[in-house]
Design a protein around this motif. Structure first.
Motif, PDB file in Angstrom:
ATOM      1  N   ARG A 114      -6.588  -2.562  -7.369  1.00 30.19           N
ATOM      2  CA  ARG A 114      -5.394  -2.791  -6.551  1.00 30.19           C
ATOM      3  C   ARG A 114      -5.671  -3.607  -5.303  1.00 30.19           C
ATOM      4  NH1 ARG A 114      -1.975   2.908  -7.251  1.00 30.19           N
ATOM      5  NH2 ARG A 114      -1.571   2.583  -9.470  1.00 30.19           N
ATOM      6  N   ASP A 115      -6.848  -3.419  -4.696  1.00 30.72           N
ATOM      7  CA  ASP A 115      -7.147  -4.213  -3.504  1.00 30.72           C
ATOM      8  C   ASP A 115      -7.261  -5.693  -3.849  1.00 30.72           C
ATOM      9  OD1 ASP A 115      -9.487  -3.857  -4.928  1.00 30.72           O
ATOM     10  OD2 ASP A 115     -10.750  -3.523  -3.168  1.00 30.72           O
ATOM     11  N   TRP A 162      -4.723  -2.681 -15.215  1.00 29.17           N
ATOM     12  CA  TRP A 162      -4.585  -3.551 -14.054  1.00 29.17           C
ATOM     13  C   TRP A 162      -5.933  -3.809 -13.388  1.00 29.17           C
ATOM     14  CZ3 TRP A 162      -0.022  -5.798 -13.594  1.00 29.17           C
ATOM     15  CH2 TRP A 162       1.125  -5.141 -14.082  1.00 29.17           C
ATOM     16  N   VAL A 197       4.343  -4.387  -6.936  1.00 28.43           N
ATOM     17  CA  VAL A 197       4.240  -2.928  -6.789  1.00 28.43           C
ATOM     18  C   VAL A 197       5.001  -2.221  -7.908  1.00 28.43           C
ATOM     19  CG1 VAL A 197       4.754  -0.945  -5.322  1.00 28.43           C
ATOM     20  CG2 VAL A 197       3.935  -3.069  -4.298  1.00 28.43           C
ATOM     21  N   VAL A 250       3.092  -2.327 -11.240  1.00 27.92           N
ATOM     22  CA  VAL A 250       1.873  -1.514 -11.251  1.00 27.92           C
ATOM     23  C   VAL A 250       2.193  -0.027 -11.330  1.00 27.92           C
ATOM     24  CG1 VAL A 250      -0.156  -0.822  -9.915  1.00 27.92           C
ATOM     25  CG2 VAL A 250       0.451  -3.240 -10.093  1.00 27.92           C
ATOM     26  N   VAL A 251       3.148   0.434 -10.523  1.00 30.09           N
ATOM     27  CA  VAL A 251       3.412   1.877 -10.488  1.00 30.09           C
ATOM     28  C   VAL A 251       4.245   2.357 -11.669  1.00 30.09           C
ATOM     29  CG1 VAL A 251       3.201   1.942  -7.984  1.00 30.09           C
ATOM     30  CG2 VAL A 251       5.475   1.706  -9.013  1.00 30.09           C
ATOM     31  N   LEU A 293       0.832  -1.208   0.000  1.00 26.85           N
ATOM     32  CA  LEU A 293       0.000   0.000   0.000  1.00 26.85           C
ATOM     33  C   LEU A 293       0.862   1.251   0.000  1.00 26.85           C
ATOM     34  CD1 LEU A 293      -2.827  -0.981   2.528  1.00 26.85           C
ATOM     35  CD2 LEU A 293      -3.063  -0.622   0.055  1.00 26.85           C
ATOM     36  N   LEU A 343      -5.627  -7.191  -6.475  1.00 33.39           N
ATOM     37  CA  LEU A 343      -4.262  -7.646  -6.739  1.00 33.39           C
ATOM     38  C   LEU A 343      -3.501  -7.897  -5.439  1.00 33.39           C
ATOM     39  CD1 LEU A 343      -3.097  -5.299  -9.653  1.00 33.39           C
ATOM     40  CD2 LEU A 343      -3.521  -7.757  -9.777  1.00 33.39           C
ATOM     41  N   LEU A 344      -3.668  -6.987  -4.500  1.00 25.57           N
ATOM     42  CA  LEU A 344      -2.988  -7.112  -3.219  1.00 25.57           C
ATOM     43  C   LEU A 344      -3.434  -8.380  -2.489  1.00 25.57           C
ATOM     44  CD1 LEU A 344      -2.295  -4.209  -0.764  1.00 25.57           C
ATOM     45  CD2 LEU A 344      -3.171  -6.379   0.080  1.00 25.57           C
ATOM     46  N   PHE A 382       1.964   1.805  -3.498  1.00 25.74           N
ATOM     47  CA  PHE A 382       0.864   2.284  -4.335  1.00 25.74           C
ATOM     48  C   PHE A 382       0.522   3.746  -4.019  1.00 25.74           C
ATOM     49  CE2 PHE A 382      -0.891  -2.318  -4.612  1.00 25.74           C
ATOM     50  CZ  PHE A 382      -0.093  -2.574  -5.719  1.00 25.74           C
ATOM     51  N   GLU A 383       0.593   4.099  -2.747  1.00 21.19           N
ATOM     52  CA  GLU A 383       0.222   5.454  -2.322  1.00 21.19           C
ATOM     53  C   GLU A 383       1.308   6.483  -2.668  1.00 21.19           C
ATOM     54  OE1 GLU A 383      -0.333   4.890   1.832  1.00 21.19           O
ATOM     55  OE2 GLU A 383      -2.220   3.777   1.603  1.00 21.19           O
TER      56      GLU A 383
END
Length: 210
Positions: free
Chosen positions: A192-193, A189, A178, A181-182, A107, A195-196, A110-111
C-alpha cells in the motif's frame, strides 16, 4: 429453541460496562454489519448479538438503527475533517500540504475500510440515510482541500486546469484507488505504501509539478 441453547445464548451476553466503551463497541459492530449487509439487512438484533448485549440494552444507547448509522457517518467524517484542518494550517509549502492531505485521506481509507465503504461506497446496498449529518462535514473537508489547491493556482503552479477541476481530479483519483483496494481484498495488490506513493507522484507531477 432448546433449553441448552437459551442458556448458552444468555451466557454469551456481556455484563453491564462503561457506557462510553459500550457505545463505541456498538458503533464498531454496526459499521461492520451495515457494510456487509446494507442498511435494510442490518437489524438491531444482529447488531446487539454482534456486541453481545440484548436488544433492550442497545436501545439504551440508540433510539433506532438510523441513529446508529447517523453517528457512524458523522464520526468518520469528523476524523477526516480534523486531519485536513491540521494539515492545512501548517506553515509548509502549499504543494507539500496538498500531498500530505491526499496522503492522509488515502491512509484514513486504508486504516478504516469499513467506515470508508459505508460513507463513500456508493455501490454498497446502504440506504441514502447514510449521508445524514455528513454533508456539512464533507463540504468543510472539500472546502479546506480546495483552498490549498487554490493557493497553487493563484501562484501559477498548476500545470493545467482551473482550481475546481484540479481539486476534483485529485480527489476522484485518490478515492478510486482507495475504493478498489478496500473493496477488492482478494486482488494481490502491491504494498500500500508503494501504491500510495506512485499515485500521488503521478498526480502531482502531472498537475502541480514542483
Amino acid at each position: 429453541m432448546s433449553e441448552v441453547a437459551v442458556i448458552t445464548r444468555r451466557s454469551a451476553r456481556k455484563a453491564k460496562g462503561d457506557g462510553h466503551l459500550r457505545r463505541a463497541e456498538i458503533l464498531d459492530a454496526a459499521e461492520r454489519i451495515f457494510v456487509a449487509e446494507g442498511y435494510e439487512g442490518a437489524t438491531i438484533r444482529k447488531i446487539a448479538d454482534e456486541v453481545g448485549v440484548s436488544s433492550t440494552a442497545l436501545y439504551m444507547h440508540f433510539k433506532d438503527k438510523s441513529c446508529i448509522l447517523h453517528e457512524i457517518c458523522e464520526r468518520t467524517m469528523q476524523q477526516l475533517l480534523d486531519r485536513n484542518t491540521e494539515i492545512a494550517g501548517r506553515s509548509a509549502d502549499a504543494r507539500v500540504r496538498l500531498r500530505a492531505m491526499l496522503e492522509a485521506y488515502m491512509l484514513w481509507g486504508f486504516e478504516h475500510p469499513n467506515a470508508y465503504l459505508l460513507v463513500f461506497g456508493g455501490g454498497r446496498p446502504v440506504s441514502a440515510v447514510q449521508h445524514i449529518g455528513t454533508t456539512g462535514l464533507g463540504a468543510q473537508c472539500y472546502e479546506i482541500f480546495c483552498r490549498v489547491v487554490g493557493e497553487l493556482g493563484e501562484a501559477g503552479r498548476l500545470k493545467k486546469g482551473d482550481t475546481e477541476a484540479v481539486a476534483q481530479a485529485l480527489w476522484a483519483a485518490c478515492h478510486g484507488m482507495v475504493a478498489l483496494v478496500v473493496s477488492r481484498p482478494e486482488v494481490k495488490w502491491a504494498p500500500r505504501d508503494e501504491l500510495l506513493a506512485l499515485t500521488l507522484d503521478g498526480l502531482l507531477d502531472g498537475l502541480a509539478p514542483a
